[in-house]
Design a protein around this motif. Structure first.
Motif, PDB file in Angstrom:
ATOM      1  N   ASP A 326       0.859  -1.182   0.000  1.00  0.00           N
ATOM      2  CA  ASP A 326       0.000   0.000   0.000  1.00  0.00           C
ATOM      3  C   ASP A 326       0.894   1.230   0.000  1.00  0.00           C
ATOM      4  O   ASP A 326       1.652   1.466   0.953  1.00  0.00           O
ATOM      5  CB  ASP A 326      -0.928   0.008   1.225  1.00  0.00           C
ATOM      6  N   HIS A 327       0.822   2.006  -1.055  1.00  0.00           N
ATOM      7  CA  HIS A 327       1.760   3.119  -1.259  1.00  0.00           C
ATOM      8  C   HIS A 327       1.458   4.334  -0.395  1.00  0.00           C
ATOM      9  O   HIS A 327       2.241   5.294  -0.396  1.00  0.00           O
ATOM     10  CB  HIS A 327       1.770   3.502  -2.744  1.00  0.00           C
ATOM     11  N   ARG A 328       0.378   4.303   0.358  1.00  0.00           N
ATOM     12  CA  ARG A 328       0.072   5.407   1.265  1.00  0.00           C
ATOM     13  C   ARG A 328       0.728   5.226   2.626  1.00  0.00           C
ATOM     14  O   ARG A 328       0.688   6.131   3.466  1.00  0.00           O
ATOM     15  CB  ARG A 328      -1.453   5.523   1.435  1.00  0.00           C
ATOM     16  N   LEU A 329       1.327   4.052   2.846  1.00  0.00           N
ATOM     17  CA  LEU A 329       1.956   3.737   4.124  1.00  0.00           C
ATOM     18  C   LEU A 329       3.469   3.716   3.994  1.00  0.00           C
ATOM     19  O   LEU A 329       4.015   3.651   2.883  1.00  0.00           O
ATOM     20  CB  LEU A 329       1.454   2.369   4.625  1.00  0.00           C
ATOM     21  N   GLU A 330       4.141   3.743   5.129  1.00  0.00           N
ATOM     22  CA  GLU A 330       5.603   3.726   5.148  1.00  0.00           C
ATOM     23  C   GLU A 330       6.085   2.572   6.021  1.00  0.00           C
ATOM     24  O   GLU A 330       5.342   2.047   6.853  1.00  0.00           O
ATOM     25  CB  GLU A 330       6.149   5.051   5.684  1.00  0.00           C
ATOM     26  N   GLY A 331       7.352   2.201   5.826  1.00  0.00           N
ATOM     27  CA  GLY A 331       7.950   1.153   6.656  1.00  0.00           C
ATOM     28  C   GLY A 331       7.340  -0.212   6.408  1.00  0.00           C
ATOM     29  O   GLY A 331       6.724  -0.478   5.378  1.00  0.00           O
ATOM     30  N   GLU A 332       7.488  -1.099   7.382  1.00  0.00           N
ATOM     31  CA  GLU A 332       6.991  -2.464   7.241  1.00  0.00           C
ATOM     32  C   GLU A 332       5.473  -2.523   7.179  1.00  0.00           C
ATOM     33  O   GLU A 332       4.905  -3.487   6.676  1.00  0.00           O
ATOM     34  CB  GLU A 332       7.505  -3.322   8.403  1.00  0.00           C
ATOM     35  N   GLY A 333       4.812  -1.509   7.719  1.00  0.00           N
ATOM     36  CA  GLY A 333       3.354  -1.508   7.716  1.00  0.00           C
ATOM     37  C   GLY A 333       2.733  -1.444   6.342  1.00  0.00           C
ATOM     38  O   GLY A 333       1.528  -1.685   6.193  1.00  0.00           O
ATOM     39  N   VAL A 349      -4.493  -4.193   6.769  1.00  0.00           N
ATOM     40  CA  VAL A 349      -4.171  -3.058   5.900  1.00  0.00           C
ATOM     41  C   VAL A 349      -5.004  -1.839   6.291  1.00  0.00           C
ATOM     42  O   VAL A 349      -4.487  -0.733   6.445  1.00  0.00           O
ATOM     43  CB  VAL A 349      -4.423  -3.422   4.420  1.00  0.00           C
ATOM     44  N   VAL A 350      -6.297  -2.059   6.480  1.00  0.00           N
ATOM     45  CA  VAL A 350      -7.201  -0.968   6.857  1.00  0.00           C
ATOM     46  C   VAL A 350      -6.810  -0.395   8.216  1.00  0.00           C
ATOM     47  O   VAL A 350      -6.820   0.824   8.417  1.00  0.00           O
ATOM     48  CB  VAL A 350      -8.654  -1.466   6.872  1.00  0.00           C
ATOM     49  N   ALA A 351      -6.434  -1.277   9.161  1.00  0.00           N
ATOM     50  CA  ALA A 351      -6.044  -0.807  10.492  1.00  0.00           C
ATOM     51  C   ALA A 351      -4.821   0.100  10.409  1.00  0.00           C
ATOM     52  O   ALA A 351      -4.752   1.133  11.089  1.00  0.00           O
ATOM     53  CB  ALA A 351      -5.761  -2.001  11.400  1.00  0.00           C
ATOM     54  N   ASN A 352      -3.836  -0.264   9.576  1.00  0.00           N
ATOM     55  CA  ASN A 352      -2.647   0.572   9.428  1.00  0.00           C
ATOM     56  C   ASN A 352      -2.983   1.920   8.791  1.00  0.00           C
ATOM     57  O   ASN A 352      -2.431   2.959   9.171  1.00  0.00           O
ATOM     58  CB  ASN A 352      -1.595  -0.154   8.579  1.00  0.00           C
ATOM     59  N   LEU A 353      -3.891   1.912   7.815  1.00  0.00           N
ATOM     60  CA  LEU A 353      -4.288   3.163   7.177  1.00  0.00           C
ATOM     61  C   LEU A 353      -5.026   4.062   8.156  1.00  0.00           C
ATOM     62  O   LEU A 353      -4.796   5.277   8.206  1.00  0.00           O
ATOM     63  CB  LEU A 353      -5.168   2.864   5.960  1.00  0.00           C
ATOM     64  N   ALA A 354      -5.923   3.476   8.950  1.00  0.00           N
ATOM     65  CA  ALA A 354      -6.657   4.269   9.948  1.00  0.00           C
ATOM     66  C   ALA A 354      -5.714   4.826  11.000  1.00  0.00           C
ATOM     67  O   ALA A 354      -5.842   5.976  11.431  1.00  0.00           O
ATOM     68  CB  ALA A 354      -7.739   3.407  10.595  1.00  0.00           C
ATOM     69  N   ARG A 355      -4.731   4.010  11.413  1.00  0.00           N
ATOM     70  CA  ARG A 355      -3.756   4.462  12.415  1.00  0.00           C
ATOM     71  C   ARG A 355      -2.928   5.622  11.868  1.00  0.00           C
ATOM     72  O   ARG A 355      -2.678   6.610  12.572  1.00  0.00           O
ATOM     73  CB  ARG A 355      -2.853   3.297  12.814  1.00  0.00           C
ATOM     74  N   ALA A 356      -2.497   5.510  10.605  1.00  0.00           N
ATOM     75  CA  ALA A 356      -1.705   6.583   9.999  1.00  0.00           C
ATOM     76  C   ALA A 356      -2.514   7.876   9.918  1.00  0.00           C
ATOM     77  O   ALA A 356      -1.984   8.967  10.136  1.00  0.00           O
ATOM     78  CB  ALA A 356      -1.240   6.159   8.606  1.00  0.00           C
ATOM     79  N   GLN A 357      -3.804   7.739   9.617  1.00  0.00           N
ATOM     80  CA  GLN A 357      -4.646   8.933   9.559  1.00  0.00           C
ATOM     81  C   GLN A 357      -4.791   9.578  10.931  1.00  0.00           C
ATOM     82  O   GLN A 357      -4.725  10.806  11.060  1.00  0.00           O
ATOM     83  CB  GLN A 357      -6.023   8.581   9.003  1.00  0.00           C
ATOM     84  N   ARG A 358      -4.968   8.758  11.981  1.00  0.00           N
ATOM     85  CA  ARG A 358      -5.084   9.312  13.335  1.00  0.00           C
ATOM     86  C   ARG A 358      -3.794  10.012  13.746  1.00  0.00           C
ATOM     87  O   ARG A 358      -3.820  11.075  14.365  1.00  0.00           O
ATOM     88  CB  ARG A 358      -5.413   8.188  14.329  1.00  0.00           C
ATOM     89  N   GLU A 359      -2.645   9.418  13.411  1.00  0.00           N
ATOM     90  CA  GLU A 359      -1.363  10.050  13.752  1.00  0.00           C
ATOM     91  C   GLU A 359      -1.227  11.405  13.065  1.00  0.00           C
ATOM     92  O   GLU A 359      -0.762  12.374  13.674  1.00  0.00           O
ATOM     93  CB  GLU A 359      -0.214   9.125  13.355  1.00  0.00           C
ATOM     94  N   LEU A 360      -1.639  11.466  11.795  1.00  0.00           N
ATOM     95  CA  LEU A 360      -1.573  12.738  11.069  1.00  0.00           C
ATOM     96  C   LEU A 360      -2.494  13.766  11.710  1.00  0.00           C
ATOM     97  O   LEU A 360      -2.126  14.940  11.871  1.00  0.00           O
ATOM     98  CB  LEU A 360      -1.956  12.512   9.605  1.00  0.00           C
ATOM     99  N   GLN A 361      -3.687  13.338  12.110  1.00  0.00           N
ATOM    100  CA  GLN A 361      -4.622  14.255  12.759  1.00  0.00           C
ATOM    101  C   GLN A 361      -4.060  14.767  14.084  1.00  0.00           C
ATOM    102  O   GLN A 361      -4.208  15.948  14.408  1.00  0.00           O
ATOM    103  CB  GLN A 361      -5.961  13.553  12.992  1.00  0.00           C
ATOM    104  N   LEU A 362      -3.411  13.884  14.847  1.00  0.00           N
ATOM    105  CA  LEU A 362      -2.825  14.296  16.116  1.00  0.00           C
ATOM    106  C   LEU A 362      -1.707  15.315  15.904  1.00  0.00           C
ATOM    107  O   LEU A 362      -1.574  16.289  16.644  1.00  0.00           O
ATOM    108  CB  LEU A 362      -2.295  13.079  16.877  1.00  0.00           C
ATOM    109  N   ILE A 363      -0.901  15.076  14.882  1.00  0.00           N
ATOM    110  CA  ILE A 363       0.182  16.018  14.568  1.00  0.00           C
ATOM    111  C   ILE A 363      -0.409  17.376  14.201  1.00  0.00           C
ATOM    112  O   ILE A 363       0.055  18.432  14.655  1.00  0.00           O
ATOM    113  CB  ILE A 363       1.052  15.471  13.419  1.00  0.00           C
ATOM    114  N   GLN A 364      -1.453  17.358  13.359  1.00  0.00           N
ATOM    115  CA  GLN A 364      -2.078  18.615  12.942  1.00  0.00           C
ATOM    116  C   GLN A 364      -2.710  19.345  14.128  1.00  0.00           C
ATOM    117  O   GLN A 364      -2.631  20.565  14.226  1.00  0.00           O
ATOM    118  CB  GLN A 364      -3.131  18.326  11.866  1.00  0.00           C
TER     119      GLN A 364
END
Length: 374
Positions: A326-333, A349-364
């Protein structure tokens, strides 16, 4: 993930949501809500959405009372060691709850609970792309069934060798869009086609569109701009499917640049097929508006991340290496075993995408808090 405790605690927002939960609970007990299926469904859905947050709030209140009592015991030399251990455990759990509450306060997609119109279209690769359309349909069907969702194919343009140039399906059940929204975009497959005599790897693509079903309040479909055609259904569908003009073609603004065509021939009833065709048409119009809105927002931002629209390659299915990337994710995930994913195990796959989105939201959120403090 950024530290949730470094973010400001939105007490007023938590109080508002707790009050809303109490209001929803009272409304669910009102006979008037039971008499209105649409309103009762809305209240039930909102109750389910708020329950995790309210459960945490109640646990936090209880732990804070326990913590106050444990701290009082620190003054007793005989209870010091026991009280110190209890204080440490309570503080640790309260910190976890604080982090969980921050995540629950993140903005959610208002479409998450909606049903879905799923469209699969063969792209580059000819017959091999058509075969992969059907592979993805089977993958999505297994994934949906594992989540308790129902899949119904509304239209399919079958091609040679068991493939299809296009498939339109409806996925129904609570949280259908939340489960499938990550799939919209271009899916690339790399494998040796069954018709390839030299053993060469070919690359093909399939475009996936995931449309949340539009509410009538969201999309005002002017039927004067829609041409309805009826014709005889094609393909398998049970006894009598080819003897009546039950299939429906709905064409929005025919002959104009805005034209959208939808075909529905799944059911035997012309009325049902007409209803489904208009439902899909409304969803397509809502999706068109979403894309236009994102384009307008993109032009207003200096830095832009991917919107996940159809033009972007989101995932590669590499059969020789048994790997899905999945090209929207980084690293082993970003990498997962292909045999598992294609069998319908999309959850990781969906769990990793949702987690990445939450991390981005937290950063923002953290950046917005810093800018506000400045």
């Amino acid at each position: 993930m950024p530290s949730a405790r470094a973010l400001p605690r939105d007490v007023s927002r938590l109080d508002e949501l707790a009050a809303e939960f109490s209001k929803v609970e009272r409304a669910l007990g009102d006979p008037a809500a039971l008499a209105d299926p649409r309103e009762y469904a809305r209240l039930t859905r909102r109750h389910r959405e708020l329950l995790p947050l309210v459960t945490l709030l109640r646990e936090r209140d209880g732990l804070e009372a326990d913590l106050a009592g444990a701290r009082e015991l620190l003054a007793d030399p005989d209870m010091l060691d026991l009280a110190a251990g209890e204080v440490q455990a309570l503080e640790a759990r309260l910190a976890e709850i604080e982090s969980e509450l921050v995540v629950l306060l993140l903005p959610t997609d208002p479409d998450d609970a909606k049903d879905v119109i799923l469209e699969l279209r063969a792209g580059a690769g000819g017959a091999e792309a058509g075969l992969f359309v059907m592979d993805l349909l089977r993958m999505y069907t297994r994934y949906a069934e594992g989540l308790g969702l129902k899949v119904a194919v509304l239209d399919a343009s079958e091609s040679d060798l068991g493939g299809a140039s296009k498939v339109v399906a409806e996925i129904t059940g609570d949280g259908a869009f939340r489960a499938f929204k990550w799939e919209r975009g271009v899916h690339r497959v790399q494998r040796v086609p069954a018709t390839e005599s030299q053993g060469r790897i070919h690359t093909s693509t399939v475009t996936v569109a995931v449309l949340p079903e539009a509410d009538t309040a969201e999309v005002q479909l002017d039927l004067s701009e829609v041409r309805i055609d009826v014709f005889r259904s094609q393909g398998a569908g049970g006894q009598g499917v080819n003897t009546t003009d039950s299939a429906v073609r709905a064409v929005y603004r025919p002959g104009t640049p805005d034209e959208i065509m939808v075909v529905c021939q799944d059911g035997r009833s012309q009325i049902k097929n007409r209803e489904k065709a208009l439902q899909v048409l409304a969803a397509r119009l809502a999706e068109r508006e979403r894309i236009a809105r994102e384009e307008r927002e993109r032009s207003d931002r200096a830095a832009q991340v991917g919107s996940g629209d159809r033009s972007e390659k989101i995932r590669t299915y590499n059969y020789p290496q048994n790997r899905v990337t999945d090209h929207r994710l980084e690293g082993e995930g970003k990498n997962h075993p292909l045999d598992s994913v294609i069998a319908g195990a999309l959850g990781p796959v969906v769990a990793n995408l949702a987690r990445a989105q939450r991390e981005l939201q937290l950063i923002q959120m953290g950046e917005e808090g810093q800018h506000g403090a400045a």
